[in-house]
Design a protein around this motif. Structure first.
Motif, PDB file in Angstrom:
ATOM      1  N   ALA A 136       0.828  -1.208   0.000  1.00 59.13           N
ATOM      2  CA  ALA A 136       0.000   0.000   0.000  1.00 59.13           C
ATOM      3  C   ALA A 136       0.858   1.252   0.000  1.00 59.13           C
ATOM      4  CB  ALA A 136      -0.931  -0.003   1.213  1.00 59.13           C
ATOM      5  N   ALA A 137       2.016   1.176   0.682  1.00 61.24           N
ATOM      6  CA  ALA A 137       2.832   2.381   0.830  1.00 61.24           C
ATOM      7  C   ALA A 137       3.729   2.606  -0.392  1.00 61.24           C
ATOM      8  CB  ALA A 137       3.676   2.298   2.093  1.00 61.24           C
ATOM      9  N   PHE A 138       4.325   1.543  -0.896  1.00 62.60           N
ATOM     10  CA  PHE A 138       5.277   1.688  -2.008  1.00 62.60           C
ATOM     11  C   PHE A 138       4.879   0.770  -3.160  1.00 62.60           C
ATOM     12  CE2 PHE A 138       7.638   1.770   2.093  1.00 62.60           C
ATOM     13  CZ  PHE A 138       7.761   3.149   2.187  1.00 62.60           C
ATOM     14  N   PHE A 166      14.299   6.699   2.822  1.00 62.69           N
ATOM     15  CA  PHE A 166      13.333   7.724   2.432  1.00 62.69           C
ATOM     16  C   PHE A 166      13.544   8.258   1.030  1.00 62.69           C
ATOM     17  CE2 PHE A 166      13.344   7.902   7.088  1.00 62.69           C
ATOM     18  CZ  PHE A 166      12.013   7.604   7.307  1.00 62.69           C
ATOM     19  N   MET A 167      14.509   7.665   0.293  1.00 64.86           N
ATOM     20  CA  MET A 167      14.712   8.125  -1.072  1.00 64.86           C
ATOM     21  C   MET A 167      14.096   7.124  -2.045  1.00 64.86           C
ATOM     22  SD  MET A 167      16.095  10.973  -1.161  1.00 64.86           S
ATOM     23  CE  MET A 167      15.725  11.709   0.410  1.00 64.86           C
ATOM     24  N   GLU A 168      13.766   7.635  -3.203  1.00 60.83           N
ATOM     25  CA  GLU A 168      13.151   6.803  -4.219  1.00 60.83           C
ATOM     26  C   GLU A 168      14.207   5.884  -4.823  1.00 60.83           C
ATOM     27  OE1 GLU A 168      11.171   9.365  -6.849  1.00 60.83           O
ATOM     28  OE2 GLU A 168       9.464   8.029  -7.102  1.00 60.83           O
TER      29      GLU A 168
ATOM     30  N   LEU B 162       5.434  11.887   5.965  1.00 61.05           N
ATOM     31  CA  LEU B 162       5.659  10.588   5.335  1.00 61.05           C
ATOM     32  C   LEU B 162       5.049  10.530   3.935  1.00 61.05           C
ATOM     33  CD1 LEU B 162       5.151   8.118   8.284  1.00 61.05           C
ATOM     34  CD2 LEU B 162       7.264   8.834   7.223  1.00 61.05           C
ATOM     35  N   PHE B 173      13.172  16.954   2.490  1.00 57.35           N
ATOM     36  CA  PHE B 173      14.171  16.027   1.966  1.00 57.35           C
ATOM     37  C   PHE B 173      14.733  16.546   0.651  1.00 57.35           C
ATOM     38  CE2 PHE B 173      11.290  13.623   4.595  1.00 57.35           C
ATOM     39  CZ  PHE B 173      12.138  12.848   5.346  1.00 57.35           C
ATOM     40  N   PRO B 174      15.939  16.116   0.303  1.00 51.84           N
ATOM     41  CA  PRO B 174      16.432  16.442  -1.037  1.00 51.84           C
ATOM     42  C   PRO B 174      15.574  15.757  -2.104  1.00 51.84           C
ATOM     43  CG  PRO B 174      17.909  14.910   0.104  1.00 51.84           C
ATOM     44  CD  PRO B 174      16.918  15.384   1.108  1.00 51.84           C
ATOM     45  N   ASP B 175      15.828  16.090  -3.349  1.00 47.15           N
ATOM     46  CA  ASP B 175      15.017  15.540  -4.444  1.00 47.15           C
ATOM     47  C   ASP B 175      15.002  14.021  -4.415  1.00 47.15           C
ATOM     48  OD1 ASP B 175      14.330  17.937  -5.334  1.00 47.15           O
ATOM     49  OD2 ASP B 175      15.784  18.043  -6.979  1.00 47.15           O
ATOM     50  N   GLY B 176      13.914  13.468  -4.924  1.00 45.72           N
ATOM     51  CA  GLY B 176      13.825  12.014  -5.022  1.00 45.72           C
ATOM     52  C   GLY B 176      13.291  11.378  -3.766  1.00 45.72           C
ATOM     53  N   PHE B 177      12.460  12.090  -3.018  1.00 48.08           N
ATOM     54  CA  PHE B 177      11.845  11.492  -1.832  1.00 48.08           C
ATOM     55  C   PHE B 177      10.846  10.434  -2.258  1.00 48.08           C
ATOM     56  CE2 PHE B 177       8.260  11.446   1.160  1.00 48.08           C
ATOM     57  CZ  PHE B 177       8.925  11.016   2.292  1.00 48.08           C
ATOM     58  N   GLN B 178      10.908   9.294  -1.573  1.00 51.27           N
ATOM     59  CA  GLN B 178       9.948   8.220  -1.854  1.00 51.27           C
ATOM     60  C   GLN B 178       8.722   8.452  -0.973  1.00 51.27           C
ATOM     61  OE1 GLN B 178       9.869   5.029  -3.763  1.00 51.27           O
ATOM     62  NE2 GLN B 178       7.783   5.358  -3.049  1.00 51.27           N
ATOM     63  N   TRP B 180       5.215   7.755   0.837  1.00 49.34           N
ATOM     64  CA  TRP B 180       4.486   6.585   1.310  1.00 49.34           C
ATOM     65  C   TRP B 180       3.039   6.784   0.881  1.00 49.34           C
ATOM     66  CZ3 TRP B 180       6.307   4.303   6.516  1.00 49.34           C
ATOM     67  CH2 TRP B 180       7.693   4.467   6.656  1.00 49.34           C
ATOM     68  N   VAL B 181       2.676   6.176  -0.241  1.00 49.74           N
ATOM     69  CA  VAL B 181       1.368   6.452  -0.837  1.00 49.74           C
ATOM     70  C   VAL B 181       0.244   6.242   0.177  1.00 49.74           C
ATOM     71  CG1 VAL B 181      -0.193   5.816  -2.681  1.00 49.74           C
ATOM     72  CG2 VAL B 181       2.262   5.800  -3.080  1.00 49.74           C
ATOM     73  N   VAL B 182       0.380   5.226   0.995  1.00 46.26           N
ATOM     74  CA  VAL B 182      -0.711   4.871   1.904  1.00 46.26           C
ATOM     75  C   VAL B 182      -0.989   5.992   2.894  1.00 46.26           C
ATOM     76  CG1 VAL B 182       0.702   3.710   3.643  1.00 46.26           C
ATOM     77  CG2 VAL B 182      -1.630   2.999   3.307  1.00 46.26           C
ATOM     78  N   MET B 183       0.023   6.805   3.187  1.00 48.20           N
ATOM     79  CA  MET B 183      -0.174   7.857   4.180  1.00 48.20           C
ATOM     80  C   MET B 183      -1.083   8.972   3.672  1.00 48.20           C
ATOM     81  SD  MET B 183       0.978   7.350   7.045  1.00 48.20           S
ATOM     82  CE  MET B 183       1.858   6.032   7.818  1.00 48.20           C
TER      83      MET B 183
END
Lengths: 342, 222
Positions: A136-138, A166-168, B162, B173-178, B180-183
């Motif tokens: 769900a999150a990623f 926390f980075m992609e 998040l 955060f610097p560029d490219g933060f992932q 958390w879609v669910v949040m």
């Protein structure tokens, strides 16, 4: 056997005690899982080895820390958390950034197991709770697959594995579609031979049906796993997909494909048989298996996602208490409800 | 029966009426009321504050009006009257938000109008304002409203950090933060809400234990 209490006990029946403690069963499950994990490492190389280690370690550490924070004795010695961690790692796609693996491991233990009260109280299979959260999150990272049997896999890590927290993730290797995704989105079936032996891409531990079945058989023979659950799941999936395949072979994959692709084998043998989150009676267990199978087939054929075993098992876990109530055995000597009424 | 409902109000102005809503009887973390906006619009800090302040405004105004009209409103139609009063102020606040920021109005969407059915507001009108003096009702409304805003902010900040890697729109955060879609999805609201409830209940339990230990040592000396 070492756990048997040697002092004389005076108590009511049962009097025959089998020297099989939780630890023994759990340790055996770990043995049964090791070949699966070994094949995962063989298929995906160092990436899978590191991922499995991090998954297991994060679960064990989370359990230890949570126990300590709560002022309880640490329960990592009973091996159950090792299974959860190993299973959780086996359901993940290799190459998943390690920080995500660790986050999911913490969620699996904290949310899936600890909040409910620890071993013996978990409503859901903790490993799948962790995976469901990650899904769900990623969603992108969780459906990016590492190619199987890549060259030099034993000496190099996938580029995305060591992504900074926390980075992609940035993927370097060309990703391979799983057999299920290929079937669903491109109507491309995979040869049954590849599926059975695991020469395909997918989550770390789900590719080799052979090793999973061997592990399951070992546990079933030792009576540490209720064989009725996987049997009910396999039979129902085969039946349903057989009927639908006969009606429309273009859209619906055949039983062989359905049984041996994706996470069905791993799910049915090791996940759905979680001793706590399943119904207690034999009849209940069969209903539970059929429910998982029907949901899996429905999600795979008509759902938006290519794979549905995880959601099917979690859903059936939630239903298992109700199934238990439905099939409660009659107390010996009492009448059936209908007769009592008249 | 009527006497029970309209029993003699306490006339003294008490600051406790204000403070209780912030913490001891926090509408979200203790009473668990008004969950719909709490879970739905807390996907960013700004949204949470806007929603909290809008609710606070409606809560204060409706408490004032209900309290001042409490002797006039017939018991049989009181709920309908309260809703009417609340709806009036919700309409005011909706136009207000639309005038201040159209983007915010779009982000909050239907949830502004839905303040009407927020059970915190009706609950305070029925349980407090209809039985207490104007000053106390005002303090109660303000305390509850700010407590509600505080709770929304707690959720909003965590979900924004998040979910989008920002705090009040400022990148962390610097560029490219992932992300958390669910949040950002409603599911994240439930997770965060549960985590905060866990935290606050843990705090409360700890305080209780400390107090118990203190009183025990006190009696021990005696």
């Amino acid at each position: 056997m070492s756990k048997i209490n040697k002092t004389l006990e005076i108590r009511t029946s049962p009097h025959i005690v089998r020297g099989l403690s939780t630890d023994d069963i759990m340790r055996n499950v770990v043995w049964a899982l090791l070949p699966v994990a070994g094949f995962a490492v063989y298929t995906f190389g160092l990436t899978a080895l590191v991922m499995l280690s991090v998954a297991t370690l994060s679960c064990v550490l989370s359990e230890h820390i949570l126990c300590r924070l709560n002022g309880r004795e640490s329960t990592i010695g009973d091996w159950s958390i090792t299974i959860t961690g190993l299973l959780y790692g086996l359901t993940l796609p290799p190459g998943l950034p390690l920080w995500m693996v660790a986050v999911g491991g913490f969620i699996a233990v904290g949310l899936g197991k600890f909040l409910f009260g620890g071993l013996g109280y978990n409503v859901f299979n903790p490993a799948l709770v962790g995976r469901a959260f990650l899904q769900a999150a990623f969603p992108v990272a969780m459906t990016t697959w590492h190619p199987a049997f890549a060259d030099g896999r034993f000496f190099s890590l996938d580029g995305a594995t060591l992504t900074v927290p926390f980075m992609e993730p940035v993927y370097t290797a060309v990703t391979g579609a799983t057999p299920l995704a290929a079937m669903k989105f491109a109507q491309q079936p995979t040869a049954a031979y590849d599926l059975v032996f695991g020469f395909t891409s997918g989550s770390a531990g789900e590719t080799s049906a052979l090793f999973i079945l061997a592990g399951g058989a070992y546990l079933a023979v030792r009576n540490m796993l209720n064989w009725r659950i996987p049997a009910a799941i396999f039979a129902t999936v085969a039946l349903l997909s057989g009927i639908l395949h006969a009606i429309d072979p273009q859209h619906y994959a055949g039983p062989m494909f359905m049984l041996f692709s994706g996470g069905l084998m791993l799910g049915a043998v090791f996940m759905a048989t979680d001793m706590v989150a399943t119904p207690l009676t034999n009849r209940g267990v069969i209903i539970y298996g059929v429910l998982i199978a029907v949901l899996t087939v429905m999600i795979r054929y008509w759902g938006g996602l290519p794979e549905g075993v995880m959601y099917a098992i979690l859903f059936a876990n939630a239903a298992s208490r109700h199934i238990d109530r439905l099939v409660q055995p009659r107390v010996y000597g009492t009448l059936k409800q209908a007769k009592r009424g008249s | 029966m009527a006497n029970d409902l309209f029993k003699m109000p306490e006339t003294a102005v008490s600051t406790d009426e204000f403070i209780k809503g912030l913490w001891r009887e926090n509408p979200v973390f203790v009473q668990v009321l008004g969950m719909c906006p709490v879970l739905a619009v807390t996907n960013s800090g700004i949204n949470a504050i806007a929603m909290g302040l809008a609710t606070t405004f409606v809560l204060v105004m409706s408490n004032i009006l209900v309290s001042s009209l409490r002797k006039v409103i017939p018991k049989q139609v009181r709920i309908a009257t309260y809703i009417l009063i609340i709806a009036t102020f919700v309409t005011v606040v909706e136009y207000l938000i639309q005038a201040i920021s159209l983007d915010l109005h779009k982000a909050l969407g239907a949830f502004i109008s839905l303040i009407v059915v927020n059970c915190v507001i009706l609950g305070r009108a029925e349980a407090f304002a209809s039985k207490n003096t104007l000053a106390n009702s005002f303090l109660d409304g303000l305390g509850m409203g700010l407590g509600f805003t505080f709770a929304l902010l707690c959720l909003g900040v965590v979900r924004e950090i998040l979910g989008s890697g920002t705090i009040f729109g400022i990148g962390l955060f610097p560029d490219g933060f992932q992300s958390w879609v669910v949040m950002i999805l409603p599911g994240g609201g439930f997770f965060t809400m549960g985590a905060w409830l866990l935290f606050f209940n843990w705090l409360k339990e700890r305080n209780k234990k400390r107090e118990a230990a203190l009183s025990e040592s006190g009696t021990g000396v005696k």
